[in-house]
Design an enzyme around this catalytic site. Sequence first.
Site, PDB file in Angstrom:
ATOM      1  N   TRP A  10       0.833  -1.218   0.000  1.00 27.04           N
ATOM      2  CA  TRP A  10       0.000   0.000   0.000  1.00 27.04           C
ATOM      3  C   TRP A  10       0.867   1.266   0.000  1.00 27.04           C
ATOM      4  O   TRP A  10       0.329   2.365  -0.150  1.00 27.04           O
ATOM      5  CB  TRP A  10      -0.924   0.015   1.219  1.00 27.04           C
ATOM      6  N   LYS A  11       2.147   1.120   0.231  1.00 25.62           N
ATOM      7  CA  LYS A  11       3.057   2.281   0.305  1.00 25.62           C
ATOM      8  C   LYS A  11       2.496   3.315   1.297  1.00 25.62           C
ATOM      9  O   LYS A  11       1.887   2.936   2.294  1.00 25.62           O
ATOM     10  CB  LYS A  11       3.285   2.878  -1.087  1.00 25.62           C
ATOM     11  N   HIS A  99      12.935  -2.319  -1.348  1.00 18.67           N
ATOM     12  CA  HIS A  99      12.082  -1.773  -2.412  1.00 18.67           C
ATOM     13  C   HIS A  99      12.842  -0.637  -3.103  1.00 18.67           C
ATOM     14  O   HIS A  99      13.573   0.121  -2.450  1.00 18.67           O
ATOM     15  CB  HIS A  99      10.759  -1.271  -1.820  1.00 18.67           C
ATOM     16  N   GLY A 238       1.568  -2.836  -6.378  1.00 18.47           N
ATOM     17  CA  GLY A 238       1.488  -1.507  -5.778  1.00 18.47           C
ATOM     18  C   GLY A 238       0.113  -0.906  -6.004  1.00 18.47           C
ATOM     19  O   GLY A 238      -0.846  -1.207  -5.294  1.00 18.47           O
ATOM     20  N   GLY A 239      -0.008  -0.064  -7.031  1.00 19.95           N
ATOM     21  CA  GLY A 239      -1.238   0.686  -7.287  1.00 19.95           C
ATOM     22  C   GLY A 239      -2.506  -0.163  -7.258  1.00 19.95           C
ATOM     23  O   GLY A 239      -3.514   0.224  -6.639  1.00 19.95           O
TER      24      GLY A 239
HETATM   25  C1  PEP Z   1       5.710  -1.692  -6.300  1.00 25.19           C
HETATM   26  O1  PEP Z   1       5.978  -0.545  -6.005  1.00 25.19           O
HETATM   27  O2  PEP Z   1       6.149  -2.645  -5.622  1.00 25.19           O
HETATM   28  C2  PEP Z   1       4.872  -1.927  -7.460  1.00 25.19           C
HETATM   29  C3  PEP Z   1       4.916  -3.079  -8.051  1.00 25.19           C
HETATM   30  O3  PEP Z   1       4.080  -0.860  -7.852  1.00 25.19           O
HETATM   31  P1  PEP Z   1       3.034  -0.826  -9.069  1.00 25.19           P
HETATM   32  O4  PEP Z   1       2.273  -2.135  -9.040  1.00 25.19           O
HETATM   33  O5  PEP Z   1       2.169   0.343  -8.784  1.00 25.19           O
HETATM   34  O6  PEP Z   1       3.846  -0.682 -10.312  1.00 25.19           O
END
Ligand code: PEP
Length: 254
Positions: A10-11, A99, A238-239
């Site tokens: 979720w960052k 990360h 991520g998103g």
């Molecule tokens: C991440 O930051 O680990 C990632 C995979 O982000 P996203 O899926 O948004 O590219």
Amino acid sequence: MRKHIVAGNWKMNLLAQEAETLSNAIVAYIKQNQIEENTEVILAPPAIYLKELAEATEPFAKLNIAAQNCHQAASGAFTGELSAPMLSNIGVDYVIIGHSERRLYFQESNEVLRQKILSALSNDLQPIFCCGEDEAIRDQDQHEDFIAQQLKESLFDLEASEIAQCVIAYEPIWAIGTGKTASSEQAQKMHHFIRSLIAKQYGNDLANSMTILYGGSCKPSNAKELFSQPDVDGGLIGGASLSADQFIPIIESF
Ligand code: PEP
């Protein structure tokens, strides 16, 4: 058969109410659906929500919690940081280490990440170790050497029994949050390469038992194809992990 994982990072997103709505939806899904035998779902919320989520997910063996980072020291004068013993003590299961955002914005080196992995392992936390090259490195065709160096400097000093506790996430930086996904061929090629490096260092059995996740703009429309590659064992998302409507179909992509 090695473990399949779909992990949501979720960052630094979601206010408390939003985090609760999302985690309730995931918990309800896990309660109501039969998750495949060897599949696990992991949520990596901001640290402020870890304890509550660790408690809420405790009854569900297939739903686990990850921190997004930990400090390498067990305790001390490191204002603003969290240690592996603290995370373990509140029921966190995994910790994301290395990360690309931590490497870039917080200058985390391969050596510091090596120390973080050791601290995680000695506190019963499973590291999810991220590696990945940026666009310039890929354009110069240096991506395999670059990843090999990241693994060598952060992971390959571990004993076999220690590396067996780790999950690796291959996350090409050029694909993170950009909407540009690695093709399934690019992902498979790199995952196979990573597995071959582990095999060289630790033997085939261990390499074949390790879970290697793909991360980088993974979404419902591409997860199935990525996860069907023989060396891709799931995703670090991520998103698309910020909405149950996106994240649940990714879980169902296996
Ligand atoms: C991440 O930051 O680990 C990632 C995979 O982000 P996203 O899926 O948004 O590219």
